[in-house]
Design a protein around this motif. Structure first.
Motif: not given
Lengths: 290, 255
Positions: A77, A80, A82, A110
């Motif tokens: 995460r 990515a 996020l 992803y």
């Protein structure tokens, strides 16, 4: 820990051609992802990552193997975009300076653990989602997805809805979506963990075939040691929290590989080594899976 | 088609059986016609007054549909607001839920006070009845959106607008239709109540007036038509649901 890492990197770099030449070919490629001093934790007291450094080169297949609860998914995460690192930088591609999370959103494909397909969209529209979100006109996005369906073993399913597909097929759609939507980097988060053993073996071979054809950079999370070694060029492992460096195994098995590779002596030697790195000392055959 | 017909057979038979028992019972037991009229007399009355009834049917249906339409608009807006604003979620949502402890029937005379004896007081009562199920079910639908899909879409570069249109909104649709089906059924009750409170036309007014005159056949024919209207509105809502959600879920039904 970091000494070991350097050693492993040297080994990967200096092996002349090795077998199949993956080591030397990769060492000259530029880093597509460099992580420096990554620090993150849900509580200040016990961070998951503390000053973690690692690089991934273009076209590499790298697996991350860690025991559960050490933040594998959190790492993805972070990569990515996020989550924002509490300290350190994550740079993708050329924009080494750009540390902003927003710059990574939309540039990394992803594939989450569950397929997370949109139940109201057909296979085709699910696959085209990433392109659509990046501003490709819907018609063109669909067209490009349709072209790739046969390559991903999804021919003839374009009008079906996710609930009409088997688990393996759904993961293929999810993988196609990640491939189409992302940039040069694909993050796969335990994509096969929910599948039964037979389907999983089939999907592993399938992924190998696809990857050997397209050579996108893939980062792969798994808790399955066999899976990691079978698929990867390099396996990054950690066994103690917080993670400040990965121990590394360069997998010098020839490509193309198939599931038979797990029976080779070299494979078993690497597996024993990997299990040792994970803190799972094994006596005898080292056949402990997971 | 055949499967559908055979599925409806038991229920259809049961209804026919009740109708036959009604007809036979009223004849054999000698029940006074102003308590339970013979079913055939109800139909005769319905046929004799077909033009009047058709007019009243149209009026009540119009009130129900108008109120329902406004409830859909207001309820959806409220749900979007609750979803979009943290403040609204903390203030409006619990308030809407709590408001359901107020007996709506008791509030209805206020609508007459505010909107008079024209059509708008009936529409207001319908809204009073149907706003809640639509607003709450749609808001719950928004909240049921899978956060993993949201994360995935953000990772793929989705903007706020994309997230709403391609993730939140489709996720809320099943909840919205659940609310719509509930609302469609009770909208007829709302319109009827509105007419009782004072009105010149509509099936509610018709049944009430007939009841005052002890014309049981007329009362029953009005009640049957109101039930039919409720069923039709429910079926229409379900049809819309199936059309929109077709292919989404295993089985034929949305939820």
């Amino acid at each position: 820990m970091s000494g070991l890492q350097v050693q492993a990197e040297e080994r990967a770099g200096t092996q002349p051609g090795g077998t199949g030449g993956s080591g030397s070919r990769l060492s000259v490629r530029p880093a597509i992802l460099s992580v420096r001093g990554l620090t993150y934790g849900f509580s200040r007291a016990e961070p998951l990552f503390a000053g973690l450094d690692f690089d991934v080169r273009e076209g590499e297949f790298v697996s991350f193997v860690m025991p559960s609860g050490m933040g594998k998914t959190t790492l993805f995460r972070l990569l990515a975009g996020l989550l924002a690192p509490q300290a350190g930088t994550i740079a993708v591609g050329e924009e080494r300076a750009a540390a902003a999370e927003a710059s990574r959103l939309g540039h990394i494909g992803y594939m989450p653990q569950r397929d997370s397909l949109l139940p109201w969209r057909t296979v085709l529209d699910n696959a085209a989602l990433g392109l659509e979100l990046r501003g490709t006109p819907k018609r063109e996005a669909r067209h490009r997805a349709l072209e790739l369906l046969p390559v991903f073993g999804l021919e003839g399913t374009e009008r079906k809805h996710p609930h009409e597909l088997s688990g393996g097929m759904r993961q293929r759609v999810s993988f196609l979506r990640a491939t189409l939507g992302g940039g040069k980097l694909l993050l796969l988060d335990e994509p096969f963990s929910a599948l039964d053993a037979m389907t999983r073996a089939g999907m592993q071979e399938w992924l190998l075939q696809i990857w050997e054809r397209h050579r996108k950079t893939i980062l792969f999370i798994t808790h399955d040691v066999d899976e990691a070694l079978l698929l990867s060029d390099r396996v990054l492992a950690a066994s103690a929290s917080p993670v400040s460096a990965f121990s590394e195994i360069a997998v010098d098995l020839p490509r193309p590989r198939d599931c038979g590779a797990v029976l080779e002596e070299r494979f078993i030697r690497m597996k024993r080594e990997l299990l040792r790195l994970l803190g799972r000392e094994t006596r005898g055959s080292g056949g402990d899976r997971r | 088609m055949m499967r559908k017909a055979s599925a409806a057979l038991p229920a259809g038979t049961f209804i026919l059986l009740i109708a036959a028992l009604w007809e036979a019972g009223t004849m054999l037991l000698g029940i006074p016609h102003y308590i339970i009229p013979k079913l055939s007399d109800v139909f005769v009355s319905m046929w004799d007054n077909r033009q009047t009834l058709a007019g009243h049917f149209a009026v009540t249906l119009g009130e129900a549909l108008l109120g329902l339409g406004l409830s859909v608009a207001l309820g959806t807006l409220a749900a979007v607001w609750i979803e979009g604003s943290r403040l609204a979620r903390k203030t409006l949502y619990p308030l809407i839920v709590a408001s359901q402890t107020i007996p709506i029937i008791a509030l209805s005379p206020i609508m007459v006070l505010w909107f008079g004896y024209e059509v708008w007081s009936k529409v207001a009562v319908v809204i009073l009845f149907t706003f809640f199920p639509i607003a709450v079910n749609t808001a719950d639908g928004f909240r049921s959106a899978d956060p993993e899909i949201g994360d995935l879409m953000r990772a793929m570069g989705a903007r706020k607008r994309d997230l709403f249109l391609k993730w939140k909104l489709p996720s809320a649709l099943p909840g919205f239709f659940t609310g719509l089906k509930m609302a469609a059924t009770i909208s007829v009750g709302g319109a009827t109540l509105g007419e009782w409170l004072g009105g010149e036309s509509g099936l509610g007014m018709y049944t009430k007036r007939a009841s005052n005159m002890l014309r049981a056949e007329a009362v029953f024919s009005g009640v049957l038509l109101l039930s039919l209207m409720g069923i039709l509105l429910f079926l229409a809502a379900r049809l819309a649901e199936r059309a929109v959600l077709s292919g989404r879920f295993p089985g034929e039904q949305g939820r």
